[in-house]
Scaffold this motif. Structure first.
Motif, short mmCIF file in Angstrom:
data_model
loop_
_atom_site.label_atom_id
_atom_site.label_comp_id
_atom_site.label_asym_id
_atom_site.label_seq_id
_atom_site.Cartn_x
_atom_site.Cartn_y
_atom_site.Cartn_z
N GLU A 90 -9.66 -3.27 -5.14
CA GLU A 90 -10.20 -1.91 -5.07
C GLU A 90 -11.61 -1.81 -5.65
O GLU A 90 -11.95 -0.84 -6.33
CB GLU A 90 -9.27 -0.92 -5.78
CG GLU A 90 -7.90 -0.79 -5.15
CD GLU A 90 -7.08 0.31 -5.78
OE1 GLU A 90 -7.61 1.44 -5.93
OE2 GLU A 90 -5.92 0.05 -6.15
N ASP B 99 0.78 -1.73 3.85
CA ASP B 99 1.22 -0.95 2.68
C ASP B 99 0.07 -0.72 1.71
O ASP B 99 -0.11 0.39 1.18
CB ASP B 99 2.36 -1.68 1.97
CG ASP B 99 3.67 -1.62 2.75
OD1 ASP B 99 3.76 -0.82 3.70
OD2 ASP B 99 4.59 -2.41 2.41
N LEU B 100 -0.73 -1.76 1.47
CA LEU B 100 -1.86 -1.63 0.57
C LEU B 100 -2.90 -0.66 1.12
O LEU B 100 -3.46 0.15 0.38
CB LEU B 100 -2.51 -2.99 0.33
CG LEU B 100 -1.83 -3.91 -0.68
CD1 LEU B 100 -2.45 -5.30 -0.65
CD2 LEU B 100 -1.94 -3.33 -2.09
N SER C 284 -1.76 2.73 0.49
CA SER C 284 -1.79 3.12 -0.93
C SER C 284 -3.18 3.51 -1.40
O SER C 284 -3.32 4.28 -2.35
CB SER C 284 -1.25 1.98 -1.79
OG SER C 284 -2.15 0.88 -1.80
N VAL C 285 -4.22 2.98 -0.76
CA VAL C 285 -5.59 3.34 -1.15
C VAL C 285 -6.21 4.35 -0.19
O VAL C 285 -7.39 4.67 -0.29
CB VAL C 285 -6.49 2.08 -1.26
CG1 VAL C 285 -5.96 1.14 -2.33
CG2 VAL C 285 -6.62 1.37 0.07
#
Length: 285
Positions: free
Chosen positions: A49, A101-102, A105-106
């Motif tokens: 991130e 999924d990642l 999530s962001v």
């Protein structure tokens, strides 16, 4: 938060396509976006991130009406295999689920596209079915190395005039493997959270900002995604930084394919003794 640079590119897509379907890579680069490609770089970028994944809040109506591949906004482009293409292995299926999924999530939207779109976005490089549009990644300015013994790297890799992105990426990959990624690996909760928590890296990387390959997606791919997890520092004057480091207590070792006879130290005028790399460890002990 988005800066310029990041790998070049030309206007793509067919000139006959309507404006909302055209992907102008130069315009996207000018807006501060690059296209990471390949599983490892994208996976590490989403974990760390450190890049900009935020959808612009001031997007114009015209921009919002564009197709996702042409819109100046972060997006994960995934090869749409609904039309065929064979079964994927269990490992590839796990990687696909983790990537998506990642991304969710962001807050990065996912768009399923055909292979031609992915090829266009990454310049026909090996994308493994994934391209991530995101913000650029830069160097961290470091005009002076911290003193030895401080809470910092015990070894620094100083790179001068490494302008080839493949070579740069390979060096970053090795630096990460040898200890540059300790800040990421030694987290308490075990996730690759961009170095938050845990011990610092044992190997640091320093480049000269004037003559180094920039940290582009090509470098990230060549590093197998290590660029996303490493903090690469830069200085505007590498000789001055290294001289100050020597005065501060660091031992400076220079590597070259061959050394001309009669080398002298610029500071002291004393002869410089060159040793074979395999003898350095024995000498240090």
């Amino acid at each position: 938060r988005r800066g310029g640079g990041g790998g070049g590119g030309a206007s793509s897509s067919s000139e006959s396509a309507p404006p909302e379907d055209r992907t102008d890579l130069r315009a996207l680069e000018a807006a501060g976006y690059v296209h990471l490609y390949g599983v490892a770089p994208i996976l590490n970028a989403l974990h760390a991130e450190r890049r900009d994944f935020e959808t612009p809040g001031d997007m114009t109506e015209d921009e919002a009406e564009k197709k996702p591949m042409a819109r100046a906004s972060p997006c994960l482009f995934v090869h749409d295999k609904s039309s065929g293409g064979g079964k994927r292995s269990a490992d590839k299926l796990r990687a696909a689920r983790e990537l998506e999924d990642l991304a969710g999530s962001v807050g990065v939207p996912i768009e399923r596209v055909d292979k031609g779109v992915l090829n266009t976005l990454c310049g026909n490089r090996p994308h493994q079915g994934y391209v991530l549009r995101c913000g650029t990644l830069g160097f961290d300015a470091l005009p002076r190395l911290p003193p030895p013994g401080d809470d910092g790297p015990r070894l620094w890799l100083a790179l001068d005039e490494v302008v080839d992105p493949q070579n740069f990426g390979a060096l970053l990959r090795s630096a990460y493997f040898l200890g540059g990624g300790a800040a990421v690996l030694d987290t308490d909760d075990g996730d690759n959270g961009g170095g938050r928590g845990g011990a610092g890296p044992s190997v640091g990387v320093l480049v000269c900002s004037k003559n180094s390959a920039p940290p582009t997606p090509v470098v990230s791919a060549a590093s197998a995604g290590a660029l996303e997890l490493l903090t690469v520092h830069s200085t505007t004057n590498l000789p001055r930084t290294l001289n100050a480091a020597r005065e501060g207590g660091w031992r400076i070792l220079g590597a070259a394919a061959s050394a001309p006879p009669g080398l002298t130290d610029e500071g002291t005028g004393e002869p410089v003794t060159c040793a074979d790399l395999f003898d350095v460890a024995t000498t240090a002990e």
